[in-house]
Design an enzyme around this catalytic site. Structure first.
Site, PDB file in Angstrom:
ATOM      1  N   LYS A 118     -13.842 -93.235  -8.586  1.00  0.00           N
ATOM      2  CA  LYS A 118     -14.233 -91.838  -8.812  1.00  0.00           C
ATOM      3  C   LYS A 118     -13.282 -91.104  -9.744  1.00  0.00           C
ATOM      4  O   LYS A 118     -13.644 -90.083 -10.323  1.00  0.00           O
ATOM      5  CB  LYS A 118     -14.330 -91.076  -7.474  1.00  0.00           C
ATOM      6  CG  LYS A 118     -15.577 -91.392  -6.681  1.00  0.00           C
ATOM      7  CD  LYS A 118     -15.788 -90.323  -5.614  1.00  0.00           C
ATOM      8  CE  LYS A 118     -17.166 -90.427  -4.972  1.00  0.00           C
ATOM      9  NZ  LYS A 118     -17.381 -89.382  -3.960  1.00  0.00           N
ATOM     10  N   LYS A 199     -23.682-100.018  -7.155  1.00  0.00           N
ATOM     11  CA  LYS A 199     -24.467 -99.586  -5.995  1.00  0.00           C
ATOM     12  C   LYS A 199     -25.309 -98.371  -6.354  1.00  0.00           C
ATOM     13  O   LYS A 199     -24.928 -97.573  -7.223  1.00  0.00           O
ATOM     14  CB  LYS A 199     -23.565 -99.299  -4.796  1.00  0.00           C
ATOM     15  CG  LYS A 199     -22.792 -98.014  -4.876  1.00  0.00           C
ATOM     16  CD  LYS A 199     -22.329 -97.541  -3.501  1.00  0.00           C
ATOM     17  CE  LYS A 199     -21.817 -96.109  -3.647  1.00  0.00           C
ATOM     18  NZ  LYS A 199     -21.505 -95.407  -2.443  1.00  0.00           N
ATOM     19  N   LYS A 202     -25.923 -91.390  -5.256  1.00  0.00           N
ATOM     20  CA  LYS A 202     -26.445 -90.062  -5.560  1.00  0.00           C
ATOM     21  C   LYS A 202     -25.652 -89.395  -6.667  1.00  0.00           C
ATOM     22  O   LYS A 202     -26.107 -88.420  -7.249  1.00  0.00           O
ATOM     23  CB  LYS A 202     -26.537 -89.173  -4.317  1.00  0.00           C
ATOM     24  CG  LYS A 202     -25.398 -89.193  -3.327  1.00  0.00           C
ATOM     25  CD  LYS A 202     -25.651 -88.128  -2.258  1.00  0.00           C
ATOM     26  CE  LYS A 202     -25.388 -88.571  -0.843  1.00  0.00           C
ATOM     27  NZ  LYS A 202     -23.975 -88.583  -0.468  1.00  0.00           N
TER      28      LYS A 202
HETATM   29  P1  AMP Z   1     -22.375 -91.256   0.715  1.00  0.00           P
HETATM   30  O1  AMP Z   1     -23.564 -91.163  -0.177  1.00  0.00           O
HETATM   31  O2  AMP Z   1     -21.194 -91.786  -0.021  1.00  0.00           O
HETATM   32  O3  AMP Z   1     -22.116 -90.025   1.505  1.00  0.00           O
HETATM   33  O4  AMP Z   1     -22.737 -92.398   1.768  1.00  0.00           O
HETATM   34  C1  AMP Z   1     -23.321 -92.166   3.025  1.00  0.00           C
HETATM   35  C2  AMP Z   1     -23.606 -93.476   3.716  1.00  0.00           C
HETATM   36  O5  AMP Z   1     -24.584 -94.215   2.965  1.00  0.00           O
HETATM   37  C3  AMP Z   1     -22.387 -94.395   3.833  1.00  0.00           C
HETATM   38  O6  AMP Z   1     -22.468 -95.079   5.075  1.00  0.00           O
HETATM   39  C4  AMP Z   1     -22.554 -95.345   2.706  1.00  0.00           C
HETATM   40  O7  AMP Z   1     -21.906 -96.561   2.939  1.00  0.00           O
HETATM   41  C5  AMP Z   1     -24.080 -95.507   2.651  1.00  0.00           C
HETATM   42  N1  AMP Z   1     -24.529 -95.868   1.308  1.00  0.00           N
HETATM   43  C6  AMP Z   1     -24.361 -95.146   0.173  1.00  0.00           C
HETATM   44  N2  AMP Z   1     -24.907 -95.770  -0.889  1.00  0.00           N
HETATM   45  C7  AMP Z   1     -25.427 -96.935  -0.415  1.00  0.00           C
HETATM   46  C8  AMP Z   1     -26.113 -98.034  -1.027  1.00  0.00           C
HETATM   47  N3  AMP Z   1     -26.363 -98.058  -2.329  1.00  0.00           N
HETATM   48  N4  AMP Z   1     -26.497 -99.053  -0.238  1.00  0.00           N
HETATM   49  C9  AMP Z   1     -26.248 -99.030   1.096  1.00  0.00           C
HETATM   50  N5  AMP Z   1     -25.602 -98.041   1.718  1.00  0.00           N
HETATM   51  C10 AMP Z   1     -25.187 -96.997   0.994  1.00  0.00           C
END
Ligand code: AMP
Ligand code: TRP
Length: 336
Positions: A118, A199, A202
């Site tokens: 990041k 990955k 968002k």
């Molecule tokens: P975040 O978007 O970083 O707040 O992630 C929230 C949750 O979604 C966390 O448990 C991440 O590990 C999961 N997560 C985010 N992106 C992915 C992805 N591309 N595939 C699987 N899990 C994800």
């Protein structure tokens, strides 16, 4: 005793299919555990204090907090079985976050790959982006958490959380439960539609790289039809040779509930065209009822009430842990 579950999602953008398949869907399943028959006590948090580790527009952020809360409810989270709350409503998170910054080392924080990713190429990096894992550890440890369901990308943060908890316990006496990470075999890492080596996220500047949970059916169809595929024409699961199609196969299987092998067999000898078209329809059909429920919840006052009750319950649990932590460290003891 009921097993405590804790997890969090940042309200830092529109929730993606990756968040849903890797995290949210699992949260809903974890409300009742038919396998072990064990009692589970899940806490799910909207981690707004994590979102501000990168600049956020205040108006947009407050809307996204309610959007995310409504989505949790729309995918099937039951507030009578899970505690849903917003991180900044419980000030113990900030307090313990600070304390854990004084337990962790610069060296271990510098090794976090999420920070490296990041901050790469950025000129101004907020201090909070660096110390973020200490706050995440606080989130988890405040609730004496047994299990943390997350996607693969969070494993390193979980290791650090365990290290901080063990260090604190050995320095100041048994205080924290040491949490276990729980990741899915499939879905733990849904990849970008435009680049299967990254990955789905968002925060990717290219919106074509992800399906968002609130995308319209036409947006979903367009994004999936443009998703990159691999060189030959076979619909086959092979992570090394065919990472793009393998990712689409996993998405297909997880949205329809079929196995990857069954989906593969159905498309044997057929090209990518039909496969992508039917995948898009499966995703649209899966998301439609979620979106309808989202609109209902978001328009009612229900979500505000759920968050208020959740914050109250979370405060009760967090305050107990924080009081113990402070006492063990010699803070505030003079008042007695
Ligand atoms: P975040 O978007 O970083 O707040 O992630 C929230 C949750 O979604 C966390 O448990 C991440 O590990 C999961 N997560 C985010 N992106 C992915 C992805 N591309 N595939 C699987 N899990 C994800
Ligand atoms: N760091 C997580 C992410 O970016 C979000 C998060 C914050 C979290 N606190 C947490 C996840 C506690 C699980 C438990 O995805």
């Amino acid at each position: 005793m009921a097993r405590r579950i804790f997890s969090g999602i940042q309200p830092s953008g529109q929730i993606t299919l990756g968040n849903y398949l890797g995290a949210l869907k699992q949260f809903v399943q974890l409300q009742s555990d038919p396998q072990s028959g064990q009692d589970l006590d899940p806490f799910y948090c909207i981690v707004d204090l994590h979102a501000i580790t990168v600049p956020q527009d205040p108006k947009q952020l407050s809307g996204r907090i309610l959007d995310l809360a409504s989505l949790y409810l729309a995918v099937g989270l039951d507030p009578t079985r899970s505690t849903l709350f917003v991180q900044s409503d419980v000030s113990a998170h900030s307090e313990l976050g600070w304390i854990l910054q004084c337990v962790g080392y610069m060296g271990e924080l510098s090794r976090m790959t999420q920070f490296k990713e990041k901050s790469e190429g950025k000129e101004s990096i907020l201090t909070g982006l660096f110390t973020y894992p200490a706050l995440m550890a606080a989130d988890i440890l405040l609730y004496q958490t047994d299990i943390v369901p997350v996607g693969d990308d969070q494993k390193q943060h979980l290791e650090l959380t365990r290290d901080l908890a063990e260090r604190f316990n050995s320095r100041f006496g048994e205080t924290f439960t040491i949490p276990e990470v729980m990741t899915l075999e499939q879905g733990a890492r849904i990849m970008s539609l435009d680049d299967p080596s990254k990955k789905m996220s968002k925060s990717n500047p290219n919106p074509q790289s992800r399906v968002e949970l609130l995308d319209t059916p036409d947006e979903i169809r367009k994004k999936i039809s443009r998703a990159v595929t691999d060189s030959d024409r076979e619909v086959r699961y092979d992570l090394a040779m065919k990472p793009a199609v393998s990712n689409l196969l996993v998405i297909y299987a997880l949205t329809t509930g079929e196995s990857v092998a069954d989906v593969e067999a159905r498309y044997e000898g057929k090209g990518y065209g039909d496969f992508k078209k039917e995948l898009a329809e499966a995703v649209v059909a899966h998301l439609e009822p979620i979106q309808a429920r989202f609109r209902e919840v978001r328009a009612s006052g229900e979500v505000q009430r759920v968050l208020q009750e959740g914050a109250q319950r979370a405060q009760g649990v967090a305050a107990q842990t924080l009081a113990q932590v402070k006492e063990r460290m010699g803070l505030g003891v003079y008042r007695r």
